[in-house]
Motif scaffolding. Structure first.
Motif, short mmCIF file in Angstrom:
data_model
loop_
_atom_site.label_atom_id
_atom_site.label_comp_id
_atom_site.label_asym_id
_atom_site.label_seq_id
_atom_site.Cartn_x
_atom_site.Cartn_y
_atom_site.Cartn_z
N UNK A 53 63.83 -80.76 9.94
CA UNK A 53 62.97 -80.16 8.92
C UNK A 53 63.57 -80.28 7.52
N UNK A 54 64.88 -80.41 7.43
CA UNK A 54 65.51 -80.59 6.11
C UNK A 54 65.61 -82.06 5.72
N UNK A 55 65.60 -82.96 6.69
CA UNK A 55 65.77 -84.39 6.41
C UNK A 55 64.74 -84.88 5.38
N UNK A 56 65.15 -85.84 4.55
CA UNK A 56 66.40 -86.61 4.58
C UNK A 56 67.60 -85.91 3.93
N UNK A 57 67.40 -84.72 3.37
CA UNK A 57 68.51 -83.96 2.80
C UNK A 57 69.27 -83.25 3.92
N UNK A 58 70.52 -82.91 3.69
CA UNK A 58 71.22 -82.08 4.69
C UNK A 58 70.69 -80.65 4.65
N UNK A 73 44.57 -74.91 -7.01
CA UNK A 73 45.64 -75.05 -6.03
C UNK A 73 46.57 -76.18 -6.44
N UNK A 74 47.86 -75.90 -6.41
CA UNK A 74 48.86 -76.94 -6.59
C UNK A 74 49.40 -77.28 -5.21
N UNK A 75 49.27 -78.54 -4.84
CA UNK A 75 49.67 -79.01 -3.51
C UNK A 75 51.02 -79.69 -3.65
N UNK A 76 52.02 -79.13 -3.01
CA UNK A 76 53.39 -79.61 -3.14
C UNK A 76 53.88 -80.13 -1.79
N UNK A 77 54.53 -81.28 -1.80
CA UNK A 77 55.04 -81.83 -0.54
C UNK A 77 56.23 -82.73 -0.82
N UNK A 78 57.14 -82.77 0.15
CA UNK A 78 58.22 -83.74 0.08
C UNK A 78 57.70 -85.11 0.48
N UNK A 111 62.43 -85.69 -0.82
CA UNK A 111 62.45 -84.34 -0.24
C UNK A 111 61.73 -84.34 1.09
N UNK A 112 62.14 -83.43 1.97
CA UNK A 112 61.53 -83.31 3.27
C UNK A 112 60.63 -82.09 3.39
N UNK A 113 60.53 -81.55 4.61
CA UNK A 113 59.60 -80.45 4.87
C UNK A 113 60.01 -79.17 4.15
N UNK A 114 61.30 -78.92 4.03
CA UNK A 114 61.78 -77.69 3.40
C UNK A 114 61.92 -77.88 1.89
N UNK A 115 60.82 -78.27 1.28
CA UNK A 115 60.85 -78.64 -0.14
C UNK A 115 61.26 -77.47 -1.02
N UNK A 116 60.91 -76.25 -0.65
CA UNK A 116 61.28 -75.08 -1.44
C UNK A 116 62.79 -74.83 -1.39
N UNK A 169 48.43 -52.05 -4.06
CA UNK A 169 47.99 -52.10 -5.46
C UNK A 169 48.25 -53.44 -6.12
N UNK A 170 48.25 -54.51 -5.33
CA UNK A 170 48.51 -55.85 -5.87
C UNK A 170 47.17 -56.54 -6.09
N UNK A 171 46.84 -56.83 -7.33
CA UNK A 171 45.54 -57.40 -7.67
C UNK A 171 45.66 -58.87 -8.05
N UNK A 172 44.87 -59.68 -7.41
CA UNK A 172 44.70 -61.10 -7.68
C UNK A 172 46.04 -61.83 -7.91
N UNK A 173 46.87 -61.87 -6.90
CA UNK A 173 48.14 -62.58 -7.06
C UNK A 173 47.97 -64.08 -6.93
N UNK A 174 48.96 -64.80 -7.41
CA UNK A 174 49.17 -66.18 -6.97
C UNK A 174 49.74 -66.10 -5.56
N UNK A 175 49.34 -67.01 -4.70
CA UNK A 175 49.82 -67.00 -3.32
C UNK A 175 50.48 -68.33 -3.01
N UNK A 176 51.72 -68.26 -2.59
CA UNK A 176 52.47 -69.45 -2.18
C UNK A 176 52.58 -69.45 -0.67
N UNK A 177 52.17 -70.53 -0.04
CA UNK A 177 52.33 -70.67 1.41
C UNK A 177 53.17 -71.90 1.71
N UNK A 178 54.08 -71.75 2.66
CA UNK A 178 54.87 -72.90 3.10
C UNK A 178 54.52 -73.21 4.55
N UNK A 179 54.26 -74.49 4.85
CA UNK A 179 54.02 -74.97 6.21
C UNK A 179 52.87 -74.19 6.84
N UNK A 180 53.10 -73.48 7.96
CA UNK A 180 52.01 -72.72 8.61
C UNK A 180 51.45 -71.68 7.64
#
Length: 332
Positions: free
Chosen positions: A211-216, A264-269, A300-305, A131-142
């Protein structure tokens, strides 16, 4: 003497094969036991829904406009939970998180090729059932490929997208030949129950640093993400399959990006060392034109979220506002 002498090498070979077989059998038993221990220590967090014969694991938090979160390759629901993004978003959204097919506690039947479009079709039916109608969809990486396929194939079911650290255009990937073998029939089955989990434990620290670089590695992720679940044979097969599918999936979808009908909002490190943000996110932003808004997060790196949850939350809020503005312009 010749027959006796000739039999000695054959006997040695048989003994060697028997020793190898015994070692593989013992390793397979140990891998199965480790998988069971991991599942006992990390039971399902949400509920199950069966769609087209596939059992999907999902969980919900909060109330408000629906927001669907789709994780990347090798991950699961806990990736978003440990980032703090779920608790932030649940303050004003109804957050629905799926274990994508083959990850966490969701099934991945072997009779299908789980392309982004196949996963999107399954999720579209799951959303309808829930019963979820027209959501915003967030995808990370794949998960960005699945989010895009969902919006392109089922435009009436998606309000807007947030695409984080995505891979959208085919390019040379050295990790494909290294990580895809566990998806090969028969050989992959042997690897997944013997060598691959052991190699996984050895390689995980290096993979996480990259995947976390340059952050720890984020402390909450290190403390609470169930790495042992990622090394179960079934999840290793899913991860290897998605590694093998990555380039052809991007090759197939790239010609359809200009047909995207939702904002679409395109987010990247900006310092992503796994996926080049200029060749992927920036290029997609140019392709989408006014329908896409690009946000690069410095340092920010790949794991921006995980490392920039505030900026990720801001991207979600921006996508929601863009979707509302589009709706007002279409239905004044």
């Amino acid at each position: 003497m010749r027959p006796f002498g000739a039999s000695r090498p054959a006997t040695a070979r048989l003994f060697g094969l028997a020793t190898v077989a015994a070692a593989l059998a013992a390793t397979a038993i140990a891998v199965r036991r480790a998988a069971r221990r991991a599942e006992r220590a990390n039971p399902p967090l949400g509920r199950f829904i069966e769609v087209d014969g596939v059992r999907l694991h999902h969980m919900e938090r909060g109330r408000g406009e629906p927001l669907v979160l789709l994780h990347g390759n090798g991950a699961m629901i806990q990736d978003f939970l440990t980032s703090g993004l779920v608790e932030r978003a649940a303050e004003r959204y109804r957050v629905i998180i799926f274990d994508r097919p083959g990850f966490g506690y969701s099934e991945r039947p072997r009779g299908r090729i789980w392309t982004p479009r196949a996963q999107a079709a399954l999720l579209a039916k799951a959303l309808e059932r829930l019963g979820i109608e027209r959501p915003l969809v967030v995808g990370h990486s794949w998960g960005t490929l699945v989010a895009l396929a969902l919006a392109l194939d089922h435009p009436a079911q998606v309000r807007g997208l947030v695409l984080a650290s995505g891979y959208y255009y085919p390019s040379l990937r050295l990790d494909v030949p290294l990580l895809a073998p566990p998806a090969i029939p028969v050989l992959g089955d042997v690897l997944r129950y013997t060598v691959s989990p052991l190699l996984g434990w050895l390689l995980l620290p290096l993979i996480l640093r990259r995947i976390f670089a340059p952050a720890p590695v984020a402390p909450r992720f290190a403390a609470a993400f169930p790495l042992a679940l990622t090394l179960r044979p079934g999840q290793l097969r899913a991860a290897a399959a998605e590694t093998a599918l990555l380039i052809p999936a991007a090759f197939t979808l790239r010609r359809r990006y200009d047909a995207l009908a939702v904002p679409a909002v395109i987010l990247a490190g900006a310092a992503d060392r796994l996926v080049d943000p200029d060749r992927q996110s920036v290029r997609l932003g140019h392709c989408l034109g006014p329908r896409g808004v690009l946000r690069l997060v410095p340092a920010a790196g790949h794991m921006v979220h995980q490392t920039a949850p505030e900026q990720t939350m801001a991207a979600i809020d921006l996508a929601a506002e863009l979707a509302r503005a589009q709706h007002r312009s279409e239905y004044p």
